[in-house]
Design an enzyme around this catalytic site. Sequence first.
Site, PDB file in Angstrom:
ATOM      1  N   THR A 208       0.812  -1.210   0.000  1.00 33.84           N
ATOM      2  CA  THR A 208       0.000   0.000   0.000  1.00 33.84           C
ATOM      3  C   THR A 208       0.851   1.267   0.000  1.00 33.84           C
ATOM      4  O   THR A 208       0.313   2.360   0.061  1.00 33.84           O
ATOM      5  CB  THR A 208      -0.942   0.042   1.207  1.00 33.84           C
ATOM      6  N   GLY A 209       2.152   1.104  -0.056  1.00 29.98           N
ATOM      7  CA  GLY A 209       3.001   2.286  -0.192  1.00 29.98           C
ATOM      8  C   GLY A 209       3.635   2.765   1.100  1.00 29.98           C
ATOM      9  O   GLY A 209       4.006   3.936   1.201  1.00 29.98           O
ATOM     10  N   LYS A 210       3.797   1.887   2.074  1.00 33.89           N
ATOM     11  CA  LYS A 210       4.397   2.308   3.342  1.00 33.89           C
ATOM     12  C   LYS A 210       5.858   2.700   3.155  1.00 33.89           C
ATOM     13  O   LYS A 210       6.295   3.744   3.650  1.00 33.89           O
ATOM     14  CB  LYS A 210       4.266   1.175   4.379  1.00 33.89           C
ATOM     15  N   GLU A 426     -22.567 -18.510 -15.149  1.00 34.88           N
ATOM     16  CA  GLU A 426     -22.202 -17.099 -14.995  1.00 34.88           C
ATOM     17  C   GLU A 426     -23.425 -16.191 -15.123  1.00 34.88           C
ATOM     18  O   GLU A 426     -23.581 -15.228 -14.380  1.00 34.88           O
ATOM     19  CB  GLU A 426     -21.134 -16.695 -16.025  1.00 34.88           C
TER      20      GLU A 426
HETATM   21  P1  ADP Z   1       4.649  -1.535   1.308  1.00 30.68           P
HETATM   22  O1  ADP Z   1       5.904  -1.028   1.894  1.00 30.68           O
HETATM   23  O2  ADP Z   1       3.416  -0.938   1.909  1.00 30.68           O
HETATM   24  O3  ADP Z   1       4.541  -3.039   1.225  1.00 30.68           O
HETATM   25  P2  ADP Z   1       5.698  -0.268  -1.023  1.00 30.68           P
HETATM   26  O4  ADP Z   1       5.830   1.110  -0.523  1.00 30.68           O
HETATM   27  O5  ADP Z   1       6.936  -1.078  -1.084  1.00 30.68           O
HETATM   28  O6  ADP Z   1       4.593  -1.055  -0.205  1.00 30.68           O
HETATM   29  O7  ADP Z   1       5.010  -0.225  -2.440  1.00 30.68           O
HETATM   30  C1  ADP Z   1       5.303  -1.124  -3.451  1.00 30.68           C
HETATM   31  C2  ADP Z   1       5.084  -0.488  -4.799  1.00 30.68           C
HETATM   32  O8  ADP Z   1       3.692  -0.267  -5.026  1.00 30.68           O
HETATM   33  C3  ADP Z   1       5.725   0.864  -4.928  1.00 30.68           C
HETATM   34  O9  ADP Z   1       7.011   0.758  -5.409  1.00 30.68           O
HETATM   35  C4  ADP Z   1       4.810   1.601  -5.892  1.00 30.68           C
HETATM   36  O10 ADP Z   1       5.200   1.336  -7.223  1.00 30.68           O
HETATM   37  C5  ADP Z   1       3.469   0.960  -5.681  1.00 30.68           C
HETATM   38  N1  ADP Z   1       2.589   1.782  -4.825  1.00 30.68           N
HETATM   39  C6  ADP Z   1       2.020   1.376  -3.677  1.00 30.68           C
HETATM   40  N2  ADP Z   1       1.243   2.346  -3.139  1.00 30.68           N
HETATM   41  C7  ADP Z   1       1.305   3.389  -3.981  1.00 30.68           C
HETATM   42  C8  ADP Z   1       0.726   4.705  -3.981  1.00 30.68           C
HETATM   43  N3  ADP Z   1      -0.089   5.108  -2.999  1.00 30.68           N
HETATM   44  N4  ADP Z   1       1.021   5.527  -5.007  1.00 30.68           N
HETATM   45  C9  ADP Z   1       1.842   5.112  -5.995  1.00 30.68           C
HETATM   46  N5  ADP Z   1       2.421   3.913  -6.052  1.00 30.68           N
HETATM   47  C10 ADP Z   1       2.169   3.031  -5.066  1.00 30.68           C
HETATM   48 ZN    ZN Z   2     -19.768 -19.183  -9.799  1.00 31.15          ZN
END
Ligand code: ADP
Ligand code: ZN
Length: 605
Positions: A208-210, A426
């Site tokens: 999720t972008g942490k 379906e």
């Molecule tokens: P986490 O640390 O939460 O597991 P990451 O920060 O490593 O996730 O995110 C993995 C990839 O997903 C990033 O490199 C990016 O490409 C994409 N990503 C995830 N969240 C976002 C966001 N909010 N905006 C843009 N890209 C995102």
């Molecule tokens: Zn089904």
Amino acid sequence: MNEVKTPKKPFIFYYVIVLLVLMLLNFLVMPRMLQASIKEVDYGTFMDMIDDKNIGEVEVESNQIIFTDKDNTQIYKTGPMFDPGLTERLHDSGAVFASEIVEQASPIVSFLVSWVLPIAIFVGLGQWMYKRTMNKMGGDSMMFGMGKSNAKIYVKSSAGIRFSDVAGEDEAKESLTEIVNYLHDPKKYEEIGASMPKGILLVGPPGTGKTMLAKAVAGEANVPFFSISGSEFVEMFVGMGASKVRDLFKQAKEKAPCIVFIDEIDAIGEKRGGQYGGNDEREQTLNQLLTEMDGFEGNTGVIILAATNRPDSLDPALLRPGRFDRRVPVELPDLKGREEILKVHAKKVKVDSGVDFSVIARMASGASGAELANIVNEAALRAVRDGRKTVTQADLEESIEVVIAGYQKKNSILTDQEKKIVAYHEIGHALVAAKQTNSAPVQKITIIPRTSGALGYTMQVDEGNHYLMNKEEIENKIATLTGGRAAEEVVFGSITTGASNDIEQATKLARAMIMQYGMSDDFDMVALETITNQYLGGDASLACSADTQAEIDRQVVELVKRQHEKARKLLENNRKKLDELAEYLYKKETITGEEFMNILNAPEA
Ligand code: ADP
Ligand code: ZN
């Protein structure tokens, strides 16, 4: 990426090892080579040579007799015999009694060879293996002793990632903006006596972008970014993790103001004294982390960000005020968030001007940021495969299906009858959904088999942000899930294995209604299970007696049965439309929600 590394240890250690190996060769192997040139003969030959006065030097030992010929060209060896007159005869033959024909290693050398050398080799080997494991774990090795680890810590160039690169997640960004402001101007905070939280925990599902957010904080504040994963602290040797923590904080304090990011902190921060018995190494590491966090004042400019998707497994000591006292949820993106994320990633590829990202976002309900990034990339790959220069809407739609259900199976493996059954199945889902809500229930229905094993599927419409579901809605959802099987029953009078996934989901919903949402008549608002690991699938543990459990099971069955019956009735009452739609789908293999509604709303022929 600049790497901060401590200088390597001197190479003296290796010289010593090489020297020892040379000594080994000299004193162990050389005599053996000499021995190889010794000729072993029988006692008779020895006696003959004495008689011929052909003995040069001789050495009589208790277990062997070593001698040379007159010209000293060859060394011989023979076993001893009971031979009382031997010494006399040897003397008469003119032999010289020697003490050391074959040179033997001196006691000091043999001590070195048999004791010091093996130990040295073992130590050397151990060091070598240790260094290898350390390198694998991303750490540097230390040569002697356990006193200090030279944890390798990356200071990534934090320029690059900004808040604008992280789409959506507005709440998280707002929360972190304060940190950025503080790093820009700590005075403002010190003047009023406010101190920054030392640690901030980013909590949310994977992808999720942490990590991105943490990097963006460093990027916005323009400070160094130390990044290490929790698992890197967990070392082979007790105490190593703790010294890595010490090292990390020492380096961070030197570089302050800075951001320290610990990914997967649950690897060290798990509750202590858990069910796994003692894990000394992890506990020591955690204790060291706690100590370090207490050790520095709030305003030193070191801000620790940590990420986890298992917040409930963390040790409470880690979460108390003064440590990770601020928690920033980083949730799966909503519809608007998904659209923004798609747009951010679409900037990296050439996209057709006609692409409607809101449609794509709608289709990709429940996808994480990482999955959305993957969808865009899959679409670009597809465009290249087809020899096109830009990514089209169709590429993006297809790549969502690839991410959800796998690739299309090119060679149809379904028989005609099977294809017919899948089409009815379906349409059954879609028709039940449509009749219950009187609105377009689906985006797309397809009966092209996928590599994931799905023979067909119905892509539901995501109604946008929907935070509450009422009891009827969940019941309708269960009815929709049973609709596929119900159609098979109504039309063919027999059932297939194709409904296993539907069954699983319907059961899950029905159980949740009773056990989590208090939507049963009997149990009122009593929680019957507790959920752990909510970001990783959510394991549930029962919190009720065996009797209650049996009653729950009975009610779950009844609930699903009731909805299944409802679905069957609905389909029976709309049999004509069911046939018409199924035939259309059978012919076209993929139909849109619009086509579906057109046929459904058309007056019956
Ligand atoms: P986490 O640390 O939460 O597991 P990451 O920060 O490593 O996730 O995110 C993995 C990839 O997903 C990033 O490199 C990016 O490409 C994409 N990503 C995830 N969240 C976002 C966001 N909010 N905006 C843009 N890209 C995102
Ligand atoms: Zn089904």
